[in-house]
Design a protein around this motif. Sequence first.
Motif, mmCIF file in Angstrom:
data_model
loop_
_atom_site.group_PDB
_atom_site.id
_atom_site.type_symbol
_atom_site.label_atom_id
_atom_site.label_comp_id
_atom_site.label_asym_id
_atom_site.label_seq_id
_atom_site.Cartn_x
_atom_site.Cartn_y
_atom_site.Cartn_z
ATOM 1 N N VAL A 114 0.856 -1.183 0.000
ATOM 2 C CA VAL A 114 0.000 0.000 0.000
ATOM 3 C C VAL A 114 0.895 1.237 0.000
ATOM 4 N N VAL B 111 -9.724 -3.380 -5.590
ATOM 5 C CA VAL B 111 -9.899 -3.407 -4.132
ATOM 6 C C VAL B 111 -11.373 -3.399 -3.754
ATOM 7 N N LEU C 176 -10.980 -1.585 4.304
ATOM 8 C CA LEU C 176 -10.226 -0.376 4.008
ATOM 9 C C LEU C 176 -10.458 0.582 5.168
ATOM 10 N N CYS D 20 -3.579 4.801 6.103
ATOM 11 C CA CYS D 20 -4.569 3.978 5.402
ATOM 12 C C CYS D 20 -4.170 2.504 5.560
ATOM 13 N N PHE E 242 -5.156 -1.428 4.556
ATOM 14 C CA PHE E 242 -5.875 -2.332 3.660
ATOM 15 C C PHE E 242 -5.661 -3.758 4.161
ATOM 16 N N HIS F 53 -2.345 -7.726 5.746
ATOM 17 C CA HIS F 53 -2.722 -6.314 5.765
ATOM 18 C C HIS F 53 -1.489 -5.455 5.519
#
Length: 368
Positions: free
Chosen positions: A72, A99, A105, A166, A168, A174
């Motif tokens: 990410v 995604v 998220l 952020c 994900f 993750h």
Amino acid sequence: MGIYCKPSVLFQDSYLLVLTQLLCWVTTMARLCQELCSSDVQETHKPGTKHFAVFPFIPLTATSVSTEGFRVFGPSDPVVAAPGREAILPCSVSPAMSVENMEELRWFRTRFSQAVFVYRDQEEQKEEQMIEYSWRTSLVKDKFHEGKAAVRIQNVQESDSGIYVCHFKQGHFHEEAILELKVAAMGSVPEVYIKGPEDGGVCVVCMTSGWYPEPQVHWRDSRGEILPASSETLHEDAEGLITTETSLVLRDSSVRNVTCSTFNPVLGQEKAMAMVIPEPFFPQASPWKTAFLVILTMMGLLVLGTISLFGWERFVRLKLQKEQIHIHCEKDELQTEKEDALRTASESPQLQQTDSESPGGPGVLESR
């Protein structure tokens, strides 16, 4: 172990190419390690960096094209938004993949529980969101198929500035990325104009608007030295943006080129405008002006001397008048005394004659 791996693998560095079977084994072991060692993102991360688990024995940074192998990324530069406007906090996955069906998220502040926006199982989770972001955030989904997602924050406030993360998540895997939001605004290019003569010099004004926070305004000459401003006024509009008006009075005609610079302390950026002041705008020293001042001074002294002379003359005249009046009074007194003496002298023979002519003579008078 009976593990089969697809031989299509993406490497960041060409010199790390190894046998497909060895990479398959490394990827499998790294995946197991990630399941055991996953943790929250550290606050010491910098914006735009990522957090990922790596198999400790092999210093590889490989990224698999599988749905569980991704990284990410956030923008390397801070996101800038003006107060009252909106801010977009984007993040993307690499390699690019959709995604839309990702398990979670999440955008949060420095702690995982400080949720700004949570999207789980294709639905927004309001119950986990901080109250100050309620009804101000929304998810941008138009580039989900490209592996890009973003959170829109409306009506940006000063308290929104700072670090965001952020997060994900897909299954047990993750990834996080750090990004920064700065609440600031670069205003207009300064407008510089000549106002006119003032205090023995020429007044120059610098105006600029749309800044946040309060900018630092400086006047400089052609050598870059700061010139002290004579006045400065600030005005804040309904959105919190600031307008400044700064004036400078130049009395030195040798300073012909001035620059007004406006600096934003949050963004570390500035805008400037230079101006050349023509010589006729400076007050000129005229010999007639000096002569006029000398003549005016002499006339003033002459008037004062005349007034003093008239006063002294009047004083002398009054003094002479008083003396003349005094002398006249003394003459009148002497004349009166002289007349009284003459009158007395003239009356004495008549009285004696009257006494001698009366019957009985002087003896009669005495008997009386």
